[in-house]
Design a protein around this motif. Structure first.
Motif, PDB file in Angstrom:
ATOM      1  N   ASP A 204     -12.064   8.914 -15.411  1.00 38.10           N
ATOM      2  CA  ASP A 204     -11.852  10.112 -16.242  1.00 38.10           C
ATOM      3  C   ASP A 204     -12.611   9.902 -17.552  1.00 38.10           C
ATOM      4  N   ASP A 205     -13.944   9.906 -17.455  1.00 41.21           N
ATOM      5  CA  ASP A 205     -14.800   9.547 -18.569  1.00 41.21           C
ATOM      6  C   ASP A 205     -14.780  10.599 -19.667  1.00 41.21           C
ATOM      7  N   ALA A 206     -15.123  10.181 -20.866  1.00 38.57           N
ATOM      8  CA  ALA A 206     -15.077  11.057 -22.040  1.00 38.57           C
ATOM      9  C   ALA A 206     -16.060  12.209 -21.945  1.00 38.57           C
ATOM     10  N   ALA A 207     -17.191  11.994 -21.250  1.00 38.51           N
ATOM     11  CA  ALA A 207     -18.202  13.050 -21.145  1.00 38.51           C
ATOM     12  C   ALA A 207     -17.860  14.098 -20.095  1.00 38.51           C
ATOM     13  N   GLY A 208     -16.856  13.849 -19.264  1.00 38.93           N
ATOM     14  CA  GLY A 208     -16.440  14.826 -18.263  1.00 38.93           C
ATOM     15  C   GLY A 208     -17.306  14.860 -17.017  1.00 38.93           C
ATOM     16  N   VAL A 209     -18.095  13.811 -16.790  1.00 36.94           N
ATOM     17  CA  VAL A 209     -18.966  13.813 -15.607  1.00 36.94           C
ATOM     18  C   VAL A 209     -18.142  13.664 -14.325  1.00 36.94           C
ATOM     19  N   THR A 210     -17.131  12.801 -14.341  1.00 33.00           N
ATOM     20  CA  THR A 210     -16.289  12.645 -13.157  1.00 33.00           C
ATOM     21  C   THR A 210     -15.501  13.914 -12.879  1.00 33.00           C
ATOM     22  N   ALA A 211     -15.078  14.603 -13.921  1.00 33.68           N
ATOM     23  CA  ALA A 211     -14.403  15.887 -13.732  1.00 33.68           C
ATOM     24  C   ALA A 211     -15.327  16.880 -13.039  1.00 33.68           C
ATOM     25  N   ALA A 212     -16.589  16.937 -13.477  1.00 34.69           N
ATOM     26  CA  ALA A 212     -17.555  17.840 -12.843  1.00 34.69           C
ATOM     27  C   ALA A 212     -17.788  17.453 -11.387  1.00 34.69           C
ATOM     28  N   PHE A 213     -17.829  16.154 -11.123  1.00 30.47           N
ATOM     29  CA  PHE A 213     -18.001  15.641  -9.761  1.00 30.47           C
ATOM     30  C   PHE A 213     -16.849  16.079  -8.864  1.00 30.47           C
ATOM     31  N   ASN A 214     -15.629  15.964  -9.358  1.00 25.82           N
ATOM     32  CA  ASN A 214     -14.448  16.355  -8.592  1.00 25.82           C
ATOM     33  C   ASN A 214     -14.433  17.869  -8.347  1.00 25.82           C
ATOM     34  N   LEU A 215     -14.676  18.630  -9.398  1.00 27.62           N
ATOM     35  CA  LEU A 215     -14.652  20.092  -9.281  1.00 27.62           C
ATOM     36  C   LEU A 215     -15.799  20.627  -8.429  1.00 27.62           C
ATOM     37  N   ASN A 216     -16.889  19.879  -8.344  1.00 27.92           N
ATOM     38  CA  ASN A 216     -18.020  20.328  -7.529  1.00 27.92           C
ATOM     39  C   ASN A 216     -17.652  20.461  -6.060  1.00 27.92           C
ATOM     40  N   LEU A 217     -16.626  19.734  -5.636  1.00 28.35           N
ATOM     41  CA  LEU A 217     -16.166  19.879  -4.249  1.00 28.35           C
ATOM     42  C   LEU A 217     -15.680  21.297  -3.988  1.00 28.35           C
ATOM     43  N   LEU A 218     -15.002  21.908  -4.973  1.00 24.44           N
ATOM     44  CA  LEU A 218     -14.571  23.296  -4.820  1.00 24.44           C
ATOM     45  C   LEU A 218     -15.775  24.240  -4.810  1.00 24.44           C
ATOM     46  N   THR A 219     -16.776  23.944  -5.641  1.00 24.53           N
ATOM     47  CA  THR A 219     -18.005  24.744  -5.640  1.00 24.53           C
ATOM     48  C   THR A 219     -18.668  24.697  -4.276  1.00 24.53           C
ATOM     49  N   ARG A 220     -18.703  23.510  -3.670  1.00 28.61           N
ATOM     50  CA  ARG A 220     -19.306  23.387  -2.334  1.00 28.61           C
ATOM     51  C   ARG A 220     -18.529  24.203  -1.307  1.00 28.61           C
ATOM     52  N   ILE A 221     -17.195  24.146  -1.371  1.00 29.70           N
ATOM     53  CA  ILE A 221     -16.380  24.920  -0.425  1.00 29.70           C
ATOM     54  C   ILE A 221     -16.623  26.412  -0.609  1.00 29.70           C
ATOM     55  N   ASN A 222     -16.709  26.851  -1.868  1.00 29.51           N
ATOM     56  CA  ASN A 222     -17.016  28.266  -2.130  1.00 29.51           C
ATOM     57  C   ASN A 222     -18.352  28.653  -1.509  1.00 29.51           C
ATOM     58  N   ARG A 223     -19.346  27.816  -1.685  1.00 25.99           N
ATOM     59  CA  ARG A 223     -20.700  28.142  -1.240  1.00 25.99           C
ATOM     60  C   ARG A 223     -20.836  28.102   0.283  1.00 25.99           C
ATOM     61  N   GLU A 224     -20.274  27.076   0.901  1.00 31.76           N
ATOM     62  CA  GLU A 224     -20.516  26.870   2.325  1.00 31.76           C
ATOM     63  C   GLU A 224     -19.475  27.521   3.228  1.00 31.76           C
ATOM     64  N   LEU A 225     -18.279  27.778   2.693  1.00 30.44           N
ATOM     65  CA  LEU A 225     -17.191  28.282   3.545  1.00 30.44           C
ATOM     66  C   LEU A 225     -16.664  29.633   3.063  1.00 30.44           C
ATOM     67  N   GLU A 226     -17.428  30.324   2.227  1.00 31.68           N
ATOM     68  CA  GLU A 226     -17.055  31.660   1.751  1.00 31.68           C
ATOM     69  C   GLU A 226     -15.639  31.670   1.175  1.00 31.68           C
ATOM     70  N   ALA A 227     -15.351  30.663   0.365  1.00 36.17           N
ATOM     71  CA  ALA A 227     -14.041  30.558  -0.280  1.00 36.17           C
ATOM     72  C   ALA A 227     -14.109  31.183  -1.668  1.00 36.17           C
ATOM     73  N   ASN A 228     -12.936  31.298  -2.309  1.00 38.28           N
ATOM     74  CA  ASN A 228     -12.872  31.962  -3.619  1.00 38.28           C
ATOM     75  C   ASN A 228     -12.104  31.141  -4.649  1.00 38.28           C
ATOM     76  N   PHE A 229     -12.339  29.816  -4.661  1.00 37.86           N
ATOM     77  CA  PHE A 229     -11.736  29.000  -5.711  1.00 37.86           C
ATOM     78  C   PHE A 229     -12.259  29.473  -7.066  1.00 37.86           C
ATOM     79  N   ASN A 230     -11.327  29.713  -7.991  1.00 34.88           N
ATOM     80  CA  ASN A 230     -11.668  30.087  -9.368  1.00 34.88           C
ATOM     81  C   ASN A 230     -11.654  28.799 -10.187  1.00 34.88           C
ATOM     82  N   LEU A 231     -12.830  28.220 -10.415  1.00 33.78           N
ATOM     83  CA  LEU A 231     -12.902  26.878 -10.987  1.00 33.78           C
ATOM     84  C   LEU A 231     -12.226  26.719 -12.346  1.00 33.78           C
ATOM     85  N   PRO A 232     -12.274  27.736 -13.261  1.00 33.64           N
ATOM     86  CA  PRO A 232     -11.567  27.555 -14.537  1.00 33.64           C
ATOM     87  C   PRO A 232     -10.054  27.398 -14.382  1.00 33.64           C
ATOM     88  N   GLN A 233      -9.517  27.722 -13.216  1.00 28.93           N
ATOM     89  CA  GLN A 233      -8.080  27.578 -12.987  1.00 28.93           C
ATOM     90  C   GLN A 233      -7.720  26.232 -12.339  1.00 28.93           C
TER      91      GLN A 233
END
Length: 335
Positions: A204-233
């Motif tokens: 859980d680094d101060a720059a938030g890179v690991t957070a972006a890495f974790n949240l990117n999994l939801l972005t991938r699901i949205n893109r590849e599986l037509e999902a609707n994860f609202n990332l700010p939530q």
């Protein structure tokens, strides 16, 4: 230029949707960490390895460099170097230079990653025969029929073994033992237990890179599986759980919400999480016991001066004179 052979053992059936829907249907919901690594996820992980808080990569590379000659002496003549995951080229280059095996077999689920890595290594090691094998090694681990026979060393760095729950880790290590065969070796990176503050900062680094890495999994699901994860939530959460001795990574729902993935609705309460990764930490003795259950005995153990990380050399017994599984040799002092 070295000889490159590409072997595609991976099923053309895409299991991503199946695994995501099955994982989100559980309570608590889960997602498999192997799906972190789309193109952006891989780039983010590379950035993580350069962060000041993330000690494992640079520490393991230091251990391998400092002990390359010892590793070569312990293993001796090696016909085949196998790497499930085919990860850091910086790490495997150290072994290729020290061991000079007849052939190298990187295994990875990503065809593009395999081809690029094989091409880069072929440029630097023109004497090396490379058998790039596309497979989900967590489900299928086998050598192509055309690989040379002889002493085999499997290389599994990065403390990736920590992503498996202990019973799963034993099953995975057994599969490696079967792959390398009697007298074969495993060189494996294992993250050591330490202060929780050091562990939690690494995930859980101060720059938030690991957070972006974790949240990117939801972005991938949205893109590849037509999902609707609202990332700010959703918010990244990582903490050390001392009971099982593991770092846990989660995605925390910030409000009640419904997510639809390929037509399947999933409801999340405020504060509910999706569990995305475990990273188990072991003492030397704990990991020696785990490896012994899989049929390995300890050959050698190396660590850094600060005792942050360890690299274990394990061997499958080949004769009755070899130490039985779980018994360590004089050069293997777990602590």
């Amino acid at each position: 230029m070295s000889s490159i052979h590409f072997h595609d053992l991976h099923s053309q059936i895409d299991r991503f949707a199946e695994d995501v829907i099955a994982g989100l249907s559980q309570r608590p919901a889960t997602l498999a960490p192997k799906y972190f690594y789309d193109e952006r996820g891989s780039a983010l992980f590379e950035a993580i390895t350069e962060l000041p808080e993330y000690y494992p990569t640079r520490t393991e590379i230091g251990i391998l460099r400092d002990n390359a000659a010892d590793i070569a002496r312990e293993v001796g003549s090696t016909s085949l170097l196998v790497e499930p995951g085919g990860g850091s080229l910086a790490k495997v280059r150290i072994l290729l230079e020290g061991l000079r095996p007849l052939a190298y077999v990187p295994m990875d689920i990503s065809r593009d990653h395999l081809r690029l890595s094989a091409a880069a290594l072929a440029e630097d090691f023109p004497w090396l025969e490379i058998h790039a094998t596309c497979t989900d090694y967590s489900r299928l681990m086998q050598l192509p029929a055309s690989t040379p026979t002889g002493t085999t060393l499997a290389f599994f760095p990065g403390s990736s073994i920590g992503n498996f729950d202990p019973p799963e880790a034993v099953r995975f290590l057994r599969a490696i033992a079967e792959l390398v065969g009697p007298g074969g070796y495993l060189l494996i990176g294992v993250d050591l237990k330490k202060e929780s503050a050091i562990l939690e900062a690494a995930y859980d680094d101060a720059a938030g890179v690991t957070a972006a890495f974790n949240l990117n999994l939801l972005t991938r699901i949205n893109r590849e599986l037509e999902a609707n994860f609202n990332l700010p939530q959703w918010r990244h959460r990582a903490f050390y759980n001392p009971g099982p001795g593991r770092i846990e990574m989660h995605l925390l729902s910030l409000r009640p919400q419904q997510v639809v993935v390929e037509g399947h609705p999933f409801h999340f309460k405020e504060g509910e999480t999706i569990h995305t990764e475990n990273s188990y930490k072991y003492s030397g003795e704990e990991f020696a016991t785990l490896a012994g259950k899989a049929g390995f005995h300890g050959q050698a153990l190396w660590s850094d001066p600060a005792k942050l990380f360890s690299v274990h050399l394990l061997r499958v017994a080949s004769t009755s004179a070899d130490a039985p599984p779980g018994q360590v040799t004089r050069s293997y002092p777990p602590s």
